[in-house]
Design an enzyme around this catalytic site. Structure first.
Site, PDB file in Angstrom:
ATOM      1  N   GLY A  72       0.788  -1.218   0.000  1.00 48.86           N
ATOM      2  CA  GLY A  72       0.000   0.000   0.000  1.00 48.86           C
ATOM      3  C   GLY A  72       0.823   1.272   0.000  1.00 48.86           C
ATOM      4  O   GLY A  72       0.473   2.247  -0.664  1.00 48.86           O
ATOM      5  N   SER A 200      -3.456  -3.612  -0.364  1.00 48.46           N
ATOM      6  CA  SER A 200      -2.309  -4.348   0.177  1.00 48.46           C
ATOM      7  C   SER A 200      -2.717  -5.772   0.518  1.00 48.46           C
ATOM      8  O   SER A 200      -3.769  -5.998   1.128  1.00 48.46           O
ATOM      9  CB  SER A 200      -1.782  -3.643   1.426  1.00 48.46           C
ATOM     10  OG  SER A 200      -0.619  -4.268   1.914  1.00 48.46           O
ATOM     11  N   CYS A 326       3.889   6.703  22.339  1.00 47.62           N
ATOM     12  CA  CYS A 326       4.758   7.355  23.305  1.00 47.62           C
ATOM     13  C   CYS A 326       5.734   8.275  22.584  1.00 47.62           C
ATOM     14  O   CYS A 326       6.473   7.843  21.705  1.00 47.62           O
ATOM     15  CB  CYS A 326       5.525   6.319  24.116  1.00 47.62           C
ATOM     16  SG  CYS A 326       6.444   7.032  25.495  1.00 47.62           S
TER      17      CYS A 326
END
Length: 396
Positions: A72, A200, A326
């Site tokens: 993709g 994909s 994070c």
């Protein structure tokens, strides 16, 4: 302990039938499909069959509208860069604010290195595109519009058929990243104004490292990868024959199981969703509940750290994904949740559960068995700074 895989929007298990279809092309049928002898011609015939299988799944007009790629991301890049080349008098692109990084990162690069102006169309708190802002961005300076068919985090489906028609009104090309949509909902491209579409293999039980780019007949295309004349000159390099065969078989199976995904699998998703909302206070579903992929639910658990929940559930053998990442030691919501303006206390606890045709009732039962206690333990911790150390004692 029963393992439960509910992260199918990230990747899917390769179907056994797909593996069996691929195996001969590693050994017995090893010829180069471009070769003129028998070793090559038999492989070339298999590649043509795979191309037909993919074109049938997405409702293309003919099989040569399909060009095989590495996945993709390559397809997205090839579509957008081609449009800017063939429409060199236009220097603007239009995308949504919730596109996949394959589109967002490319646009950031184009802004910085080529001076391309990028219009990022906002979404509302349900993840729906602001159509007024979209119409306002469409001018004769736009080379290409790239709007995803369905969002990978929330499952929200965009009205790409309508959006493509509007883009045609200013002469812009229209591309859609459909990696999450193809194989889950019906797609019929020949009845649309969509010029290019990315998909994909590993999102529909095919292998990784293989994808396709649909290029509508008559649309000019400038190849990203230069070299030989493979894929009608649209993508140079010796074809990944086993991957192509696998993608073709996966496309065939996706058509076969389409009704199952939109009925039985959707009911599994709904049962999990309703069960969680009944058991866990201060939780709600993120996204457009009316226009959404049948396999996807994204649930915000207020005052819970999503990464902590994912780790906790993993200890129970349950795989899902967090809507947070994070950064610099702080947990930050994804760009999708930020664009939707989901409150921070809820966005940090956003957790995506994505099903496939391989899931069963027992998978839902297992999640519902542990989710309430798990969320409560995480809320008891009450702070992120050292959550990993603090919750060790709670880990199952």
């Amino acid at each position: 302990m029963r393992s439960v895989y509910l992260d199918n929007n990230a990747t899917t298990r390769v179907d056994y039938e797909v593996v069996q279809a691929m195996l001969p092309f590693f050994t017995d049928q090893f010829g180069n499909p471009s070769s003129k002898h028998a070793f090559g011609s038999s492989v070339s015939a298999a590649v043509r069959k795979a191309r037909r299988q993919v074109h049938t799944l997405i409702g293309a007009r003919c099989d040569y509208e399909i060009a095989f790629t590495s996945g993709g991301t390559e397809s997205d890049n090839a579509a957008m860069l081609s449009a800017l080349e063939v429409m060199s008098d236009r220097t603007e692109v239009v995308i949504s604010s919730v596109e996949h990084p394959a589109v967002l990162a490319l646009c950031t690069h184009l802004e910085r290195t080529r001076g391309v102006k990028v219009h990022k169309i906002p979404v509302d708190h349900h993840g729906r595109l602001n159509l007024d802002a979209y119409r306002a961005a469409l001018t004769t300076r736009v080379a290409i519009v790239s709007i995803m068919w369905a969002n990978n985090e929330t499952g929200t489906i965009f009205p790409v058929v309508e959006l493509a028609e509007l883009a045609k009104g200013v002469g812009a090309l229209f591309h859609t990243d459909a990696t999450q949509a193809v194989g889950k909902i019906p797609v019929n491209l020949k009845s649309t104004a969509i010029d290019m579409l990315s998909l994909s293999g590993h999102k529909l039980h095919g292998p990784k490292g293989i994808g396709a780019l649909y290029v509508k007949r008559g649309v000019r295309f400038h190849s990203l990868i230069k070299g030989g004349r493979q894929e009608r000159g649209r993508r140079a390099g010796t074809e990944n024959t086993p991957g192509i065969i696998g993608l073709g078989k996966a496309a065939e199976l996706a058509r076969k199981f389409m009704e199952d995904v939109n009925t039985r699998v959707k009911l599994l998703r709904d049962r999990l969703e309703h069960g969680i909302l009944q058991r866990v206070p201060n939780a709600f579903v993120i996204g457009n509940s009316l226009e959404r992929l049948p396999n996807t639910t994204n649930i915000a658990f207020e005052n819970v750290e999503g990464d902590g929940l994912v780790h906790f559930l993993d200890r129970y053998g349950i795989a899902c994904s967090s809507g947070s990442a994070c950064a610099s030691g702080l947990l930050e919501p994804s760009h999708v949740l930020k664009a939707m303006k989901i409150p921070h206390a809820a966005a940090n606890g956003a957790t995506r559960f994505s099903f496939s045709r391989e899931n069963r009732d027992e998978d839902v039962d297992r999640v519902l068995e542990v989710i309430s206690e798990t969320v409560q333990k995480l809320r008891d911790v009450g702070r992120y700074g050292s959550w990993l150390g603090d919750i060790q004692a709670y880990m199952p």
